[in-house]
Design an enzyme around this catalytic site. Structure first.
Site, mmCIF file in Angstrom:
data_model
loop_
_atom_site.group_PDB
_atom_site.id
_atom_site.type_symbol
_atom_site.label_atom_id
_atom_site.label_comp_id
_atom_site.label_asym_id
_atom_site.label_seq_id
_atom_site.Cartn_x
_atom_site.Cartn_y
_atom_site.Cartn_z
ATOM 1 N N ARG A 89 -1.614 -9.335 13.089
ATOM 2 C CA ARG A 89 -2.112 -8.336 12.126
ATOM 3 C C ARG A 89 -2.876 -9.001 10.990
ATOM 4 O O ARG A 89 -3.872 -8.476 10.509
ATOM 5 C CB ARG A 89 -0.951 -7.516 11.560
ATOM 6 C CG ARG A 89 -0.542 -6.372 12.480
ATOM 7 C CD ARG A 89 0.875 -5.957 12.201
ATOM 8 N NE ARG A 89 1.029 -5.210 10.978
ATOM 9 C CZ ARG A 89 2.144 -5.210 10.236
ATOM 10 N NH1 ARG A 89 3.176 -5.925 10.604
ATOM 11 N NH2 ARG A 89 2.210 -4.493 9.150
ATOM 12 N N ARG A 96 11.030 -7.302 6.014
ATOM 13 C CA ARG A 96 10.979 -5.847 5.894
ATOM 14 C C ARG A 96 11.793 -5.143 6.976
ATOM 15 O O ARG A 96 11.723 -5.472 8.137
ATOM 16 C CB ARG A 96 9.517 -5.400 5.976
ATOM 17 C CG ARG A 96 9.323 -3.914 5.793
ATOM 18 C CD ARG A 96 7.927 -3.582 5.392
ATOM 19 N NE ARG A 96 7.003 -3.572 6.525
ATOM 20 C CZ ARG A 96 5.742 -3.179 6.417
ATOM 21 N NH1 ARG A 96 5.258 -2.818 5.242
ATOM 22 N NH2 ARG A 96 4.955 -3.186 7.463
ATOM 23 N N LYS A 103 0.826 -1.212 0.000
ATOM 24 C CA LYS A 103 0.000 0.000 0.000
ATOM 25 C C LYS A 103 0.861 1.262 0.000
ATOM 26 O O LYS A 103 0.587 2.198 -0.735
ATOM 27 C CB LYS A 103 -0.942 0.021 1.219
ATOM 28 C CG LYS A 103 -2.015 -1.061 1.182
ATOM 29 C CD LYS A 103 -3.128 -0.793 2.192
ATOM 30 C CE LYS A 103 -2.644 -0.857 3.623
ATOM 31 N NZ LYS A 103 -2.254 -2.233 4.060
ATOM 32 N N ARG A 132 -10.445 0.697 8.400
ATOM 33 C CA ARG A 132 -9.969 -0.661 8.634
ATOM 34 C C ARG A 132 -11.035 -1.522 9.300
ATOM 35 O O ARG A 132 -10.809 -2.700 9.521
ATOM 36 C CB ARG A 132 -8.774 -0.589 9.575
ATOM 37 C CG ARG A 132 -7.445 -1.013 8.971
ATOM 38 C CD ARG A 132 -6.446 -0.926 10.117
ATOM 39 N NE ARG A 132 -5.151 -1.461 9.823
ATOM 40 C CZ ARG A 132 -4.160 -0.786 9.266
ATOM 41 N NH1 ARG A 132 -4.355 0.440 8.864
ATOM 42 N NH2 ARG A 132 -2.981 -1.356 9.099
ATOM 43 N N ARG A 185 10.385 -3.161 12.445
ATOM 44 C CA ARG A 185 9.321 -2.514 13.207
ATOM 45 C C ARG A 185 8.770 -3.493 14.243
ATOM 46 O O ARG A 185 8.673 -4.685 13.958
ATOM 47 C CB ARG A 185 8.189 -2.121 12.260
ATOM 48 C CG ARG A 185 8.125 -0.648 11.935
ATOM 49 C CD ARG A 185 7.226 -0.351 10.764
ATOM 50 N NE ARG A 185 5.868 -0.870 10.890
ATOM 51 C CZ ARG A 185 4.909 -0.672 9.994
ATOM 52 N NH1 ARG A 185 5.170 0.046 8.907
ATOM 53 N NH2 ARG A 185 3.715 -1.173 10.150
#
Ligand code: ADP
Ligand code: ZN
Length: 208
Positions: free
Chosen positions: A166, A127, A13, A88, A155
């Site tokens: 998530r 990531r 995104k 969301r 992160r």
């Protein structure tokens, strides 16, 4: 152009958002970025948000809705906007509809980035993000940022436990929005696999 970008974590995104706002000249509104900035600044909002974000949980609706609506009221959103990471939940989508109806500014389209779960888990676990400038790296083969030499870190919400949570939260709470917007006739499904530029070409085509 008033757009919403929908898709599981790791769908790309952020990358596509950057291409879209550049081409259409609209502001990029990422609730994730706004919340992370609040965490970094140590504000009350940040302290509250951090306790949810680090676990991969959603920040409560009433909090995020307030954040998003406040941002949408800024003058730069009058010509259009790209919402990324909001709404969301169905409650957030309904609040957004109500607000946009009040402003007589309905959504132009909702872009749904579609990618398989195995692929997003693979992408997220590799990531790294630059602690200096926020740049995102997808491979774990570098230690420092190419632009600012900042440390590349994982992160908190990209740790394996939080990734799984998530994904589960996405399936339970966010995926129903695909149907919600399909029923409204404004959903555009975009296969989000392959080269990032290729994905963007599909978005351009979908927006006509
Ligand atoms: P991702 O990388 O998973 O797409 P974002 O950067 O959009 O995530 O958001 C990171 C975190 O911020 C989310 O996991 C959640 O805790 C919080 N957050 C962002 N947007 C929302 C929202 N609309 N509703 C609730 N929580 C949100
Ligand atoms: Zn950097």
């Amino acid at each position: 152009m008033k757009l919403v970008l929908l898709g599981p974590p790791g769908a790309g995104k952020g990358t596509q958002a950057a291409f879209i706002v550049e081409k259409y000249g609209i502001p990029h509104i990422s609730t994730g970025d706004i919340l992370r900035a609040a965490v970094k600044a140590g504000t009350e909002l940040g302290k509250l948000a951090e306790s949810y974000m680090s676990k991969g949980e959603l920040v409560p609706d009433e909090v995020v809705i307030g954040v998003a609506i406040e941002r949408l009221a800024q003058p730069d959103c009058a010509k259009g906007f790209l919402l990324d990471g909001f709404p969301r939940t169905v409650a957030q989508a309904e609040a957004l509809d109500k607000e946009l109806a009040k402003l007589n500014r309905p959504l132009s389209a909702v872009l749904s980035l579609e990618v398989e779960e195995a692929e997003v888990v693979r992408r997220l676990s590799g990531r790294r993000v630059c602690s200096g400038c926020g740049a995102i790296y997808t491979a774990a083969d570098k230690a420092l940022c190419e632009t600012c030499s900042g440390q590349l870190i994982t992160r908190a919400d990209d740790q394996p436990e939080a990734i799984r949570r998530r994904m589960q939260v996405y399936r339970e709470q966010t995926e129903p929005l695909v149907n919600y917007y399909a029923m409204k006739g404004i959903l555009k499904r975009i296969p989000a696999v392959g080269d990032v530029k290729e994905v963007f070409t599909r978005i351009e085509a979908a927006l006509g």
